[in-house]
Design a protein around this motif. Structure first.
Motif, PDB file in Angstrom:
ATOM      1  N   VAL A  18     -12.850  -2.237  14.311  1.00  0.00           N
ATOM      2  CA  VAL A  18     -12.052  -1.267  15.055  1.00  0.00           C
ATOM      3  C   VAL A  18     -10.610  -1.757  15.165  1.00  0.00           C
ATOM      4  O   VAL A  18      -9.653  -0.998  14.961  1.00  0.00           O
ATOM      5  CB  VAL A  18     -12.651  -1.029  16.454  1.00  0.00           C
ATOM      6  CG1 VAL A  18     -11.742  -0.136  17.288  1.00  0.00           C
ATOM      7  CG2 VAL A  18     -14.047  -0.422  16.338  1.00  0.00           C
ATOM      8  N   CYS A  19     -10.441  -3.043  15.462  1.00  0.00           N
ATOM      9  CA  CYS A  19      -9.106  -3.630  15.580  1.00  0.00           C
ATOM     10  C   CYS A  19      -8.357  -3.544  14.257  1.00  0.00           C
ATOM     11  O   CYS A  19      -7.198  -3.121  14.213  1.00  0.00           O
ATOM     12  CB  CYS A  19      -9.228  -5.082  16.030  1.00  0.00           C
ATOM     13  SG  CYS A  19      -7.719  -6.046  15.817  1.00  0.00           S
ATOM     14  N   ALA A  20      -9.007  -3.961  13.162  1.00  0.00           N
ATOM     15  CA  ALA A  20      -8.341  -3.976  11.859  1.00  0.00           C
ATOM     16  C   ALA A  20      -7.924  -2.573  11.441  1.00  0.00           C
ATOM     17  O   ALA A  20      -6.819  -2.364  10.925  1.00  0.00           O
ATOM     18  CB  ALA A  20      -9.262  -4.599  10.813  1.00  0.00           C
ATOM     19  N   ALA A  21      -8.808  -1.593  11.667  1.00  0.00           N
ATOM     20  CA  ALA A  21      -8.499  -0.221  11.268  1.00  0.00           C
ATOM     21  C   ALA A  21      -7.349   0.346  12.088  1.00  0.00           C
ATOM     22  O   ALA A  21      -6.459   1.020  11.549  1.00  0.00           O
ATOM     23  CB  ALA A  21      -9.742   0.653  11.412  1.00  0.00           C
ATOM     24  N   ARG A  22      -7.348   0.053  13.414  1.00  0.00           N
ATOM     25  CA  ARG A  22      -6.261   0.591  14.247  1.00  0.00           C
ATOM     26  C   ARG A  22      -4.939  -0.081  13.915  1.00  0.00           C
ATOM     27  O   ARG A  22      -3.888   0.564  13.888  1.00  0.00           O
ATOM     28  CB  ARG A  22      -6.596   0.391  15.731  1.00  0.00           C
ATOM     29  CG  ARG A  22      -5.544   0.999  16.663  1.00  0.00           C
ATOM     30  CD  ARG A  22      -5.452   2.500  16.459  1.00  0.00           C
ATOM     31  NE  ARG A  22      -4.362   3.109  17.195  1.00  0.00           N
ATOM     32  CZ  ARG A  22      -3.125   3.247  16.732  1.00  0.00           C
ATOM     33  NH1 ARG A  22      -2.818   2.782  15.521  1.00  0.00           N
ATOM     34  NH2 ARG A  22      -2.199   3.848  17.453  1.00  0.00           N
ATOM     35  N   LEU A  23      -4.975  -1.396  13.661  1.00  0.00           N
ATOM     36  CA  LEU A  23      -3.764  -2.109  13.283  1.00  0.00           C
ATOM     37  C   LEU A  23      -3.234  -1.604  11.943  1.00  0.00           C
ATOM     38  O   LEU A  23      -2.024  -1.392  11.779  1.00  0.00           O
ATOM     39  CB  LEU A  23      -4.047  -3.612  13.217  1.00  0.00           C
ATOM     40  CG  LEU A  23      -2.892  -4.503  12.761  1.00  0.00           C
ATOM     41  CD1 LEU A  23      -1.681  -4.340  13.673  1.00  0.00           C
ATOM     42  CD2 LEU A  23      -3.338  -5.962  12.711  1.00  0.00           C
ATOM     43  N   ALA A  24      -4.143  -1.382  10.988  1.00  0.00           N
ATOM     44  CA  ALA A  24      -3.730  -0.866   9.682  1.00  0.00           C
ATOM     45  C   ALA A  24      -3.080   0.505   9.825  1.00  0.00           C
ATOM     46  O   ALA A  24      -2.088   0.810   9.152  1.00  0.00           O
ATOM     47  CB  ALA A  24      -4.931  -0.799   8.740  1.00  0.00           C
ATOM     48  N   ALA A  25      -3.618   1.339  10.715  1.00  0.00           N
ATOM     49  CA  ALA A  25      -3.027   2.670  10.934  1.00  0.00           C
ATOM     50  C   ALA A  25      -1.603   2.543  11.454  1.00  0.00           C
ATOM     51  O   ALA A  25      -0.698   3.272  11.022  1.00  0.00           O
ATOM     52  CB  ALA A  25      -3.890   3.466  11.900  1.00  0.00           C
ATOM     53  N   GLU A  26      -1.397   1.615  12.391  1.00  0.00           N
ATOM     54  CA  GLU A  26      -0.048   1.408  12.936  1.00  0.00           C
ATOM     55  C   GLU A  26       0.891   0.854  11.859  1.00  0.00           C
ATOM     56  O   GLU A  26       2.060   1.254  11.773  1.00  0.00           O
ATOM     57  CB  GLU A  26      -0.127   0.435  14.116  1.00  0.00           C
ATOM     58  CG  GLU A  26       1.127   0.364  14.952  1.00  0.00           C
ATOM     59  CD  GLU A  26       1.394   1.633  15.752  1.00  0.00           C
ATOM     60  OE1 GLU A  26       2.571   1.871  16.098  1.00  0.00           O
ATOM     61  OE2 GLU A  26       0.432   2.374  16.033  1.00  0.00           O
ATOM     62  N   LEU A  35      -4.722  -2.297   2.610  1.00  0.00           N
ATOM     63  CA  LEU A  35      -5.999  -2.312   1.900  1.00  0.00           C
ATOM     64  C   LEU A  35      -7.023  -2.975   2.806  1.00  0.00           C
ATOM     65  O   LEU A  35      -6.774  -4.042   3.360  1.00  0.00           O
ATOM     66  CB  LEU A  35      -5.852  -3.088   0.588  1.00  0.00           C
ATOM     67  CG  LEU A  35      -7.110  -3.449  -0.190  1.00  0.00           C
ATOM     68  CD1 LEU A  35      -7.763  -2.202  -0.761  1.00  0.00           C
ATOM     69  CD2 LEU A  35      -6.778  -4.427  -1.321  1.00  0.00           C
ATOM     70  N   LEU A  36      -8.193  -2.341   3.002  1.00  0.00           N
ATOM     71  CA  LEU A  36      -9.290  -2.922   3.772  1.00  0.00           C
ATOM     72  C   LEU A  36     -10.411  -3.307   2.823  1.00  0.00           C
ATOM     73  O   LEU A  36     -10.913  -2.470   2.082  1.00  0.00           O
ATOM     74  CB  LEU A  36      -9.816  -1.923   4.817  1.00  0.00           C
ATOM     75  CG  LEU A  36      -9.231  -2.008   6.232  1.00  0.00           C
ATOM     76  CD1 LEU A  36      -7.732  -1.805   6.212  1.00  0.00           C
ATOM     77  CD2 LEU A  36      -9.900  -1.010   7.159  1.00  0.00           C
ATOM     78  N   VAL A  37     -10.795  -4.582   2.855  1.00  0.00           N
ATOM     79  CA  VAL A  37     -11.844  -5.107   1.985  1.00  0.00           C
ATOM     80  C   VAL A  37     -12.963  -5.661   2.851  1.00  0.00           C
ATOM     81  O   VAL A  37     -12.716  -6.477   3.750  1.00  0.00           O
ATOM     82  CB  VAL A  37     -11.297  -6.206   1.052  1.00  0.00           C
ATOM     83  CG1 VAL A  37     -12.421  -6.832   0.241  1.00  0.00           C
ATOM     84  CG2 VAL A  37     -10.224  -5.644   0.126  1.00  0.00           C
ATOM     85  N   THR A  45     -10.663   5.732   8.110  1.00  0.00           N
ATOM     86  CA  THR A  45      -9.338   5.147   7.949  1.00  0.00           C
ATOM     87  C   THR A  45      -8.629   5.762   6.758  1.00  0.00           C
ATOM     88  O   THR A  45      -9.274   6.174   5.782  1.00  0.00           O
ATOM     89  CB  THR A  45      -9.417   3.618   7.766  1.00  0.00           C
ATOM     90  OG1 THR A  45      -8.106   3.095   7.512  1.00  0.00           O
ATOM     91  CG2 THR A  45     -10.329   3.245   6.607  1.00  0.00           C
ATOM     92  N   GLU A  46      -7.314   5.830   6.834  1.00  0.00           N
ATOM     93  CA  GLU A  46      -6.514   6.303   5.715  1.00  0.00           C
ATOM     94  C   GLU A  46      -6.091   5.169   4.794  1.00  0.00           C
ATOM     95  O   GLU A  46      -5.462   5.403   3.763  1.00  0.00           O
ATOM     96  CB  GLU A  46      -5.269   7.035   6.242  1.00  0.00           C
ATOM     97  CG  GLU A  46      -5.595   8.318   6.981  1.00  0.00           C
ATOM     98  CD  GLU A  46      -4.348   9.055   7.451  1.00  0.00           C
ATOM     99  OE1 GLU A  46      -3.230   8.608   7.084  1.00  0.00           O
ATOM    100  OE2 GLU A  46      -4.490  10.063   8.165  1.00  0.00           O
ATOM    101  N   ALA A  47      -6.438   3.934   5.160  1.00  0.00           N
ATOM    102  CA  ALA A  47      -6.131   2.803   4.289  1.00  0.00           C
ATOM    103  C   ALA A  47      -7.009   2.843   3.046  1.00  0.00           C
ATOM    104  O   ALA A  47      -8.087   3.455   3.040  1.00  0.00           O
ATOM    105  CB  ALA A  47      -6.345   1.493   5.043  1.00  0.00           C
ATOM    106  N   VAL A  48      -6.563   2.180   1.993  1.00  0.00           N
ATOM    107  CA  VAL A  48      -7.388   2.022   0.793  1.00  0.00           C
ATOM    108  C   VAL A  48      -8.557   1.110   1.143  1.00  0.00           C
ATOM    109  O   VAL A  48      -8.377   0.050   1.747  1.00  0.00           O
ATOM    110  CB  VAL A  48      -6.562   1.416  -0.360  1.00  0.00           C
ATOM    111  CG1 VAL A  48      -7.439   1.201  -1.588  1.00  0.00           C
ATOM    112  CG2 VAL A  48      -5.382   2.315  -0.696  1.00  0.00           C
ATOM    113  N   VAL A  49      -9.772   1.531   0.818  1.00  0.00           N
ATOM    114  CA  VAL A  49     -10.978   0.768   1.155  1.00  0.00           C
ATOM    115  C   VAL A  49     -11.660   0.297  -0.118  1.00  0.00           C
ATOM    116  O   VAL A  49     -11.861   1.079  -1.054  1.00  0.00           O
ATOM    117  CB  VAL A  49     -11.958   1.611   1.995  1.00  0.00           C
ATOM    118  CG1 VAL A  49     -13.269   0.863   2.209  1.00  0.00           C
ATOM    119  CG2 VAL A  49     -11.331   1.976   3.338  1.00  0.00           C
ATOM    120  N   GLU A  50     -11.998  -0.988  -0.151  1.00  0.00           N
ATOM    121  CA  GLU A  50     -12.748  -1.565  -1.269  1.00  0.00           C
ATOM    122  C   GLU A  50     -13.915  -2.359  -0.699  1.00  0.00           C
ATOM    123  O   GLU A  50     -13.738  -3.142   0.238  1.00  0.00           O
ATOM    124  CB  GLU A  50     -11.866  -2.487  -2.110  1.00  0.00           C
ATOM    125  CG  GLU A  50     -10.717  -1.802  -2.836  1.00  0.00           C
ATOM    126  CD  GLU A  50     -11.181  -1.058  -4.089  1.00  0.00           C
ATOM    127  OE1 GLU A  50     -12.362  -1.219  -4.471  1.00  0.00           O
ATOM    128  OE2 GLU A  50     -10.353  -0.345  -4.681  1.00  0.00           O
TER     129      GLU A  50
END
Length: 589
Positions: A18-26, A35-37, A45-50
């Motif tokens: 939850v923290c990583a996704a919210r930080l990535a959004a900001e 990029l979230l791996v 999340t709108e980040a690129v996910v792998e």
């Protein structure tokens, strides 16, 4: 803009994700690429996910995962790695070394400790962030990680949006507990529901959490309502007269304007108020603390308070996603310093003041070198193949070869008249630490003690130095005051106002601060970090390696007597180790 790879080891949803996704959004909102791996990602999340095996990658699988992450980082043009677990740090650290990338390891809770933990190399690198002060203390005490490597950055929390309560109004006082029904928190929920709630008059206890009520608990008492796990807790916060919880729940409820009883896995800080907020922040709402146990008598006393006030103190602003993202960027600066200095045992940061055409006969403190001497210094450093660096070079994160950092304190006019032409001649660079108060035109602090008065650079001369590309401008405070003698408010002003003044003058960021007279202790060091500087520069104390504490960087003072062998020794790259071996460390506490 940065290109950031967040590495996780998620097999199920946790607060780290939850923290990583919210930080990535900001971060993406600020223009960064993220990029979230992970083994799996459960949040939207709108980040690129792998997806990649991270959680229990061992042996051949670990080697494959490292190779795949290297390929991903190169394909996505990643320039910073940010890990969120021990397993993720193992992987990210290996990739960071292979690709020479900065790596920030974020620690979301206590780590496993074994008899060899203080001696076995850890996977976190030289730049770490801890979610709360107690995690930081644990890393220092149990894993022997240098204190200066760890900064405290809380997890980002958005205030819950206004919504309709989950239940209609009631004449009963509603106490809402939120958490999982497994592990230590499950035991807390069980005690609250089956032991404490039946003794509360005119109250209804609502248990929000899952996965499901364990069968061995039996049917709950009539004053307890168990509603299971909820995707959105905001409606349940909205109907609460008091919220009980630890970790994220504690502070999310406070941000919603609700009275909170902080009760976590390790201890119970109590009703959130001005007296308990620091303990709650340090322990992440009671979730991270030494195993003192929960004082259930005190919990009973707190529950007997029928109308506790909601806590609305400024401390809650630290959880704002924008504030967390800004603090994380400073953590990335630390990681870049570590990457730039990887493989080095120390960096010669040489401290000068004045550069004069001839030696004066009346200098009391000998804070000068002559132009001829400066030319000899530059010539020797150039012949050695040294790389002249500034704070900005350290913050780029690119590995440096034989770096030397020339620094000049106070901003004397002769730096413009005599130093700048020499730097241009040798194509060298230096950092000048100047004063933010532009009404100060000479060295009054030394003149008062018998040193001849000497003029400082004007604003136009400082701008010319900056525009030359050979001199970086950094801060030496507003008025060259002894920071240890200032109260907290004056200290904050000295640091923030000088940064703002110089940035306005030169139209560029001021990344570093040099402590006047080299005098500072823990309070001053922490204030420099809080003021938004990336580096703090001292003199005779601090670790040997700048990444072991970027706010306690040591320097080597140059005097008129430093010619030939003396200068070569001080600029060698091993002189600080010699000083430490001889016990030449200043006090720090």
């Amino acid at each position: 803009m940065a290109r950031i790879c967040h590495v996780l080891s998620q097999t199920h949803l946790t607060g780290a994700e939850v923290c990583a996704a919210r930080l990535a959004a900001e971060q993406m909102q600020a223009g960064h690429h993220c990029l979230l791996v992970s083994d799996a990602i459960h949040v939207t999340t709108e980040a690129v996910v792998e997806t990649l095996p991270v959680h229990r990658a061992r042996g051949a699988q670990r080697r494959r995962s490292i190779a795949q992450l290297c390929e991903l980082c190169q394909r996505e043009g990643i320039d910073i790695l940010h890990s969120h677990s021990r397993a993720a740090a193992h992987l990210a650290n290996a990739v960071a070394r292979r690709l020479q990338l900065p790596h920030l390891a974020q620690i979301h809770g206590r780590q496993g400790v074994h008899w060899h933990s203080r001696f076995k190399p850890h996977p976190y690198g030289r730049a770490l962030s801890a979610m709360c002060c107690n995690v930081r203390r644990h890393l220092i005490a149990d894993l022997a990680i240098a204190p200066g490597r760890i900064r405290v950055i809380p997890n980002p929390i958005d205030p819950p949006s206004a919504c309709e309560p989950a239940l209609p109004p009631s004449t009963l006082r509603r106490i809402v507990w939120i958490g999982r029904l497994t592990g230590p928190k499950g035991e807390i929920a069980r005690r609250l529901a089956y032991t404490i709630a039946p003794g509360l008059s005119d109250c209804e206890l609502i248990i929000v959490g899952g996965p499901e009520r364990p069968a061995e608990w039996g049917a709950p008492p009539s004053s307890v309502r168990m509603v299971g796990q909820q995707a959105d807790i905001a409606p349940w916060l909205a109907c609460a007269d008091l919220v009980i919880g630890g970790g994220r729940v504690c502070f999310e409820a406070a941000l919603a304007g609700k009275p909170v009883l902080a009760l976590g896995e390790a201890n119970a800080p109590g009703l959130l108020n001005a007296d308990t907020i620091n303990a709650a922040l340090a322990s992440n709402g009671g979730d991270v603390a030494p195993p003192d146990g929960i004082d259930w008598d005190q919990v009973d006393t707190d529950l007997a308070v029928t109308a506790p006030a909601a806590f609305t103190g400024s401390q809650l602003s630290a959880f704002a996603p924008a504030a967390v993202a800004a603090a994380t960027e400073r953590g990335y600066d630390h990681a870049r310093i570590a990457a730039a200095t990887a493989g080095l045992r120390e960096i010669p940061a040489l401290l000068y003041h004045r550069v004069l055409p001839t030696a004066p006969s009346d200098s009391r403190f000998n804070v000068y070198v002559t132009s001829e001497q400066m030319r000899a210094h530059l010539s020797l450093l150039r012949a050695r193949g040294c790389t002249f660096v500034t704070a900005a070079d350290l913050l780029r994160g690119t590995p440096l070869r034989r770096p030397v950092w020339l620094t000049f304190d106070d901003g004397y006019r002769d730096n413009y008249e005599h130093l700048l032409p020499l730097l241009q001649e040798f194509n060298a660079k230096a950092t000048v630490f100047a004063l933010g108060d532009r009404s100060i035109d000479h060295n009054a602090w030394d003149a008062a003690n018998g040193e001849p008065a000497a003029p400082l650079m004007s604003g136009e001369q400082l701008r010319a130095c900056h525009d030359s590309g050979h001199i970086e401008i950094a801060s030496h405070g507003m008025g060259h005051r002894k920071l240890c003698q200032l109260d907290d408010q004056a200290l904050e002003h000295e640091l923030a106002a000088s940064k703002a003044s110089l940035e306005n003058l030169i139209g560029a960021a001021v990344p570093a601060f040099a402590y006047p007279w080299g005098e500072y202790q823990q309070r001053e060091r922490d204030a420099v970090q809080a003021a938004g500087y990336a580096l703090g520069i001292g003199t005779v104390n601090g670790p040997l390696h700048p990444a072991d504490d970027p706010y306690r960087i040591r320097r080597i003072t140059m005097f008129p007597r430093d010619h030939g062998t003396s200068f070569a020794k001080k600029a060698s790259g091993w002189y600080l180790r010699l000083c430490r071996a001889r016990g030449k460390d200043g006090p720090f506490q």
